[in-house]
Write an enzyme that holds these catalytic residues in place. Sequence first.
Site, PDB file in Angstrom:
ATOM      1  CG  ASP A   1      -1.668   1.237   1.484  1.00 12.37           C
ATOM      2  OD1 ASP A   1      -1.765   2.077   0.571  1.00 12.37           O
ATOM      3  OD2 ASP A   1      -2.168   1.406   2.608  1.00 12.37           O
TER       4      ASP A   1
ATOM      5  CG  HIS B   1      -2.031   0.519   7.011  1.00 10.55           C
ATOM      6  ND1 HIS B   1      -2.528   1.687   7.517  1.00 10.55           N
ATOM      7  CD2 HIS B   1      -1.961   0.710   5.673  1.00 10.55           C
ATOM      8  CE1 HIS B   1      -2.754   2.552   6.550  1.00 10.55           C
ATOM      9  NE2 HIS B   1      -2.420   1.963   5.405  1.00 10.55           N
TER      10      HIS B   1
ATOM     11  CD  GLU C   1      -3.974   7.339   0.900  1.00 16.24           C
ATOM     12  OE1 GLU C   1      -5.151   7.043   1.159  1.00 16.24           O
ATOM     13  OE2 GLU C   1      -2.987   6.756   1.440  1.00 16.24           O
TER      14      GLU C   1
END
Length: 374
Positions: free
Chosen positions: A189, A324, A223
């Site tokens: 990510d 994450h 982001e």
Amino acid sequence: MARPAIDLDYLKSRLADLLNTPSPTGYTDEAVWQLCRELERLGLDYELTRRGAIRARLPGRTAKPARAIVAHVDTLGAQVKQVKDNGRLELVAIGHWSSRFAEGARATIFSEGGAWRGTILPLKASGHTFNEEVDTQPVSWRQIELRIDAVTHGRDDTLALGVDVGDIVAIDPQPEFMDTGFIVSRHLDDKAGVATLLAALECMIREERIPTVDTWWLFTIAEEVGLGASSVLIPDVAAMVTVDNGTTAPGQNSSEFGVTIAMADQTGPFDWHLSRKLVQLAREHDIPHQKDVFRYYRSDSASALESGADIRTALVTFGIDASHGYERIHESALTDLARLLVAYAESDVEIGRDAKPLSGVKGFTHQPVDEDHD
């Protein structure tokens, strides 16, 4: 045209290079340089914002209503909150992630004295000393510290290294590309999303595919802290597709295989027409896919809308397990996602009035409200 031949070796090579370039939010310059070099190699014109967000233009058959496809190159990380009396470092998170996944991580501290290596440890790291307390201490960022691999007997020794409050800490990705097609690493990510954008671009250029309208390929740098695509769009863009991770977990409809098309996140529903278009394109091009809704998730789309951009937004994702944390994806999902991006860039414009920011009701869209199912 024939089915796009996505170069998986190219995609994985770009992903490996990105993973090996530290880029926690606030420390993204070298990743930006890497992307710029690759865009130049592909022969694309691009420009940067002051802080380094990138927009590259692939010219279409007509200019407007322009489209954008976006992914973010910044990742999670940490920052030095305090140099402790024992010479170790108290940390705060960059982005939203649990200290549970920070424990045991190898990391690099970028300081005025140079780059220093270290390990993030719980305050009670030794079972031989603390016995069962190693299993009962709380999980929080106040319960961990970074041990620097240098001779530091106390705070003054650490400061003498040039390490100080505010220094950026990058977490080692530890990537593994498996023979089974799985890719395991931190920071997939959204570096997997960035690599997928590059693979779709490379395919379109190699196969001389021309988008229907000008298509802007955007790479944002903040982001993970909620800023995302807030300052990289141009007024001509009428629709933006965000590429990010889809959380594969109990209670979610995402999968590590195929493309997951998000219908809503914590900021609300994505554009009905654009999301529907992406689902239809996936069906038409035999791209495996599923839909999902995310309760605790936001993306570049949210930051663009919150900054005042009047655009249609949608979110397409690759399924990721343990987002994450120590993340896992499957390479086939990235290929499927790249194919969908090519199909979108080549698709017809269905809402012509979107070429103008303001116009009359002529050509405005409809949504079905009373269908007869008899």
